[in-house]
Design an enzyme around this catalytic site. Structure first.
Site, mmCIF file in Angstrom:
data_model
loop_
_atom_site.group_PDB
_atom_site.id
_atom_site.type_symbol
_atom_site.label_atom_id
_atom_site.label_comp_id
_atom_site.label_asym_id
_atom_site.label_seq_id
_atom_site.Cartn_x
_atom_site.Cartn_y
_atom_site.Cartn_z
ATOM 1 N N GLY A 127 -47.602 -45.050 41.948
ATOM 2 C CA GLY A 127 -46.611 -46.012 42.415
ATOM 3 C C GLY A 127 -45.226 -45.439 42.564
ATOM 4 N N ARG A 128 -44.799 -44.624 41.601
ATOM 5 C CA ARG A 128 -43.423 -44.115 41.647
ATOM 6 C C ARG A 128 -43.226 -43.022 42.689
ATOM 7 N NH1 ARG A 128 -46.175 -43.154 37.182
ATOM 8 N NH2 ARG A 128 -46.411 -41.102 36.218
ATOM 9 N N GLU A 159 -46.108 -59.838 37.774
ATOM 10 C CA GLU A 159 -44.795 -60.165 38.338
ATOM 11 C C GLU A 159 -44.890 -60.363 39.851
ATOM 12 O OE1 GLU A 159 -43.948 -57.207 34.891
ATOM 13 O OE2 GLU A 159 -45.431 -57.463 36.489
ATOM 14 N N LYS A 162 -51.041 -52.366 44.232
ATOM 15 C CA LYS A 162 -52.254 -51.571 44.416
ATOM 16 C C LYS A 162 -53.488 -52.381 44.025
ATOM 17 C CE LYS A 162 -52.196 -47.167 43.408
ATOM 18 N NZ LYS A 162 -52.235 -45.865 42.685
ATOM 19 N N HIS A 203 -14.006 -43.098 36.876
ATOM 20 C CA HIS A 203 -13.198 -44.145 36.246
ATOM 21 C C HIS A 203 -14.039 -44.976 35.287
ATOM 22 C CE1 HIS A 203 -9.636 -43.563 38.859
ATOM 23 N NE2 HIS A 203 -10.548 -43.117 39.709
ATOM 24 N N GLU A 224 -40.799 -42.264 33.579
ATOM 25 C CA GLU A 224 -42.174 -42.758 33.494
ATOM 26 C C GLU A 224 -43.151 -41.593 33.582
ATOM 27 O OE1 GLU A 224 -43.353 -46.796 34.950
ATOM 28 O OE2 GLU A 224 -44.513 -45.614 36.387
ATOM 29 N N LYS A 283 -47.288 -55.129 28.318
ATOM 30 C CA LYS A 283 -47.972 -56.043 29.227
ATOM 31 C C LYS A 283 -49.034 -56.860 28.491
ATOM 32 C CE LYS A 283 -47.575 -53.453 33.578
ATOM 33 N NZ LYS A 283 -48.363 -52.790 34.652
#
Length: 531
Positions: A269-270, A215, A209, A386, A355, A498
């Site tokens: 974002g999410r 990253e 954005k 399992h 979040e 950050k």
């Protein structure tokens, strides 16, 4: 005007639920079924291709009535209206929360600061459609005249988890393009992808954005340098596109203005896979299937917005989670999809939920004195059976679960699907009933049962049904935020780490660690003392 700050613990309904909890908490789930022969039909909702059975929960009709009273006391319906209308309900950042608008119809009108945003949304969708068609058909070519064969999406968080989950889930509908995702700044991750693709036939999508995410930009710069080993800067525009709200930085990077897809600040974002972030989805499954995904979400939007609580799937599931989290102290929740295509669905929901609702401050800025958030985890069935189901059946911790299954498989292998779904139905029954009424040779073989589950049975995994399923959980997250009186749409909790990482990176360059605590200092010294 925004969503009111109402502490749920100060409501009459909270007091009533607390008293009701004392009366109901020790009743075994199976006893509830024995005393009410119509329980399954009374505690289920049938909607479109979805059948949601919430009968295997520690609730009765009185509980449902008290939930309804609580929602009325906290002005839940009014909050939903504000959520959809463009009110800036993200008060700490003074932003509207309008990922729902991305699923709007062209005739709708949704205003932010006096501007109807719907035409802009459809302009972006048309741009996604035309670009996707060019790449899929081969008319958009690389620098050597070759057809694009590979797409590398570079993003992190919502810029990665949403589209990668959808593309994996809908792999049965894929186009000929190979889609790769790079999120972690771990250079080994990116290097493995670059070793798989060819520069002349690869398209890179940079999703950020701000176009400043460290990253994403680190990975993008490395990909750019790799590409320039094989071609010139004037060819970048054929191989790099951007999804961003910062056009100037994208242009400085080398992205052509025509290949920048806008990302508005009212899209978190999410919750962004429905936006231009979804250009990778459109490339992976074609624009027609992408639009079906949007349609499924739109129909769930309408269901959530217009239906009363008793037949409102997201609101009901939110109240049940609230009930367990705040009265039973069941603080984790497992999502178990019985489809290997949905193996990343829980990972996606972890970000969307944790979040959003991992907050310690209420809407008025006060620290809360009650539990918020739920720890989400899970895996696909039958693999999970399992793995960790031993703890779920006989452990001392009670973990509510959502089971997600499909009546029809994609490939039509009925034998496999019957075995899969037999396990699906058996597990919810075993968790509820255990060895109730049966004699066991030893306590080692005792199953107490009484473990709550929701069952979401869907006709088939299609783009439209997946859109509805994702949207169901989006609205559950919103509903829980209202119940807990928190802002689900900021995420200041990700910022401190950050900031510290930037300072540590600077110190690593200078080789000066004196200002750190002894543990961090020792770790940094150890890092630089080894080969």
């Amino acid at each position: 005007m925004s969503i009111k700050s109402i502490n749920p613990t100060n409501t009459n309904a909270w007091s009533d639920l607390k008293s009701h909890y004392q009366k109901i908490k020790d009743i075994h789930l199976y006893d509830m079924f024995k005393s009410d022969k119509s329980r399954a039909s009374s505690f289920s909702i049938n909607w479109n291709d979805f059948y949601v059975d919430f009968s295997k929960n520690k609730i009765n009709k009185k509980t449902i009535n008290l939930f309804s009273n609580l929602l009325e006391e906290i002005n839940f319906k009014e909050s939903i209206d504000q959520y959809f209308s463009g009110v800036k309900i993200n008060t700490t950042e003074s932003r509207a929360v309008l990922h729902t608008a991305l699923r709007a119809q062209m005739s709708d009108e949704i205003f932010i600061d006096g501007e109807n945003i719907v035409p802009t949304i459809f302009d972006t969708l048309e741009k996604i459609k035309l670009f996707s068609q060019k790449v899929i058909s081969g008319s958009h070519k690389g620098f050597s005249g070759n057809k694009i064969t590979d797409v590398v999406n570079i993003g992190i968080g919502g810029s990665d988890l949403g589209p990668s989950m959808v593309i994996e889930s809908l792999s049965d509908y894929k186009t000929d393009l190979k889609i790769h995702f790079v999120s972690n700044v771990d250079g080994d991750h990116l290097n493995k992808i670059l070793n798989k693709v060819k520069p002349e036939s690869t398209l890179f999508i940079i999703v950020s954005k701000t176009f400043k995410t460290i990253e994403t930009l680190t990975n993008a710069d490395t990909a750019r340098s790799w590409f320039l080993n094989y071609s010139d800067e004037d060819q970048l525009s054929k191989h790099f596109i951007a999804v961003t709200g910062n056009k100037n930085l994208a242009i400085d990077f080398g992205v052509d203005y025509q290949n920048i897809f806008p990302l508005c600040d009212w899209v978190g974002g999410r919750f962004s896979l429905w936006s231009s972030v979804g250009v990778s989805i459109s490339l992976a499954i074609g624009y027609e299937k992408f639009s079906e995904l949007l349609e499924g979400a739109r129909e769930m939007d309408i269901h959530f917005k217009n239906n009363d609580f008793a037949v409102n799937i997201p609101a009901m599931l939110a109240c049940i989670t609230f009930w367990y989290n705040n009265f039973f102290n069941y603080n984790t929740h497992a999502i178990i999809p019985y489809s290997e295509n949905l193996k990343s669905f829980t990972k996606y929901l972890q970000q969307a939920s944790m979040e959003s609702n991992g907050k310690q401050t209420d809407r008025s800025g006060k620290l809360v004195n009650y539990q918020t958030g739920e720890v989400l985890w899970g895996q696909t069935g039958t693999n999970a059976q399992h793995s960790f189901f031993q703890l779920l059946h006989q452990g001392t911790k009670i973990v509510p679960l959502d089971f997600i299954g499909f009546s029809n498989s994609f490939c039509g292998n009925q034998q496999h699907h019957n075995i899969l779904m037999a396990n699906f139905f058996a597990q919810t029954k075993a968790l509820m009933m255990g060895t109730y009424g049966a004699k066991t040779e030893t306590n080692h073989k005792l199953f107490k049962g009484n473990r709550p589950t929701n069952t979401i049975l869907i006709n088939k995994l299609t783009p439209k049904n997946l859109g509805s399923l994702i949207c169901l959980y989006e609205h559950k997250i919103f509903s829980l935020g209202i119940l807990w009186n928190i802002n689900s749409y900021d995420q200041f909790g990700v910022e401190l780490g950050k900031k510290l990482s930037k300072k540590i990176l600077e110190d690593m360059k200078n080789q000066n660690f004196d200002n750190h605590d002894s543990s961090t200092r020792n770790l940094l010294n150890r890092y630089f003392s080894t080969d």
